[in-house]
Design a protein around this motif. Sequence first.
Motif, PDB file in Angstrom:
ATOM      1  N   LYS A   1       2.519   4.619 -10.451  1.00 49.66           N
ATOM      2  CA  LYS A   1       1.406   4.021  -9.714  1.00 49.66           C
ATOM      3  C   LYS A   1       0.744   5.088  -8.875  1.00 49.66           C
ATOM      4  O   LYS A   1       1.387   6.015  -8.400  1.00 49.66           O
ATOM      5  CB  LYS A   1       1.905   2.898  -8.793  1.00 49.66           C
ATOM      6  CG  LYS A   1       2.579   1.742  -9.510  1.00 49.66           C
ATOM      7  CD  LYS A   1       1.595   0.950 -10.337  1.00 49.66           C
ATOM      8  CE  LYS A   1       2.264  -0.221 -11.032  1.00 49.66           C
ATOM      9  NZ  LYS A   1       1.305  -0.979 -11.849  1.00 49.66           N
TER      10      LYS A   1
ATOM     11  N   GLN B   1      -1.998  -1.852  -3.893  1.00 45.67           N
ATOM     12  CA  GLN B   1      -1.609  -2.326  -5.223  1.00 45.67           C
ATOM     13  C   GLN B   1      -2.021  -3.784  -5.372  1.00 45.67           C
ATOM     14  O   GLN B   1      -2.294  -4.461  -4.381  1.00 45.67           O
ATOM     15  CB  GLN B   1      -0.084  -2.191  -5.386  1.00 45.67           C
ATOM     16  CG  GLN B   1       0.427  -0.779  -5.157  1.00 45.67           C
ATOM     17  CD  GLN B   1      -0.190   0.232  -6.105  1.00 45.67           C
ATOM     18  OE1 GLN B   1      -0.137   0.077  -7.317  1.00 45.67           O
ATOM     19  NE2 GLN B   1      -0.779   1.277  -5.542  1.00 45.67           N
TER      20      GLN B   1
ATOM     21  N   THR C   1       0.857  -1.187   0.000  1.00 45.50           N
ATOM     22  CA  THR C   1       0.000   0.000   0.000  1.00 45.50           C
ATOM     23  C   THR C   1       0.891   1.234   0.000  1.00 45.50           C
ATOM     24  O   THR C   1       1.760   1.380   0.855  1.00 45.50           O
ATOM     25  CB  THR C   1      -0.937   0.009   1.218  1.00 45.50           C
ATOM     26  OG1 THR C   1      -1.748  -1.174   1.177  1.00 45.50           O
ATOM     27  CG2 THR C   1      -1.838   1.238   1.197  1.00 45.50           C
TER      28      THR C   1
END
Length: 69
Positions: A33, A38, A17
Amino acid sequence: GIFANQPSYNSGTHVITLPAVTGVQWKINGVNKSAGAQPALTTGQTANVTAVATTGYRITGDEDWVYNY
């Protein structure tokens, strides 16, 4: 400078995370990202997490982490 707070890694679910930090663009294995949980790592996968400062910001402290499953 800003601190890129360390991502958290759940060793039970293998989920990384990324914390929401103003001025930080997260990358995993070189791919941008968004902050948040994730997709779970799969067996044998390595995630190279890097915090990249956005324009006008400078990162202080750690800016890369490696997680392996």
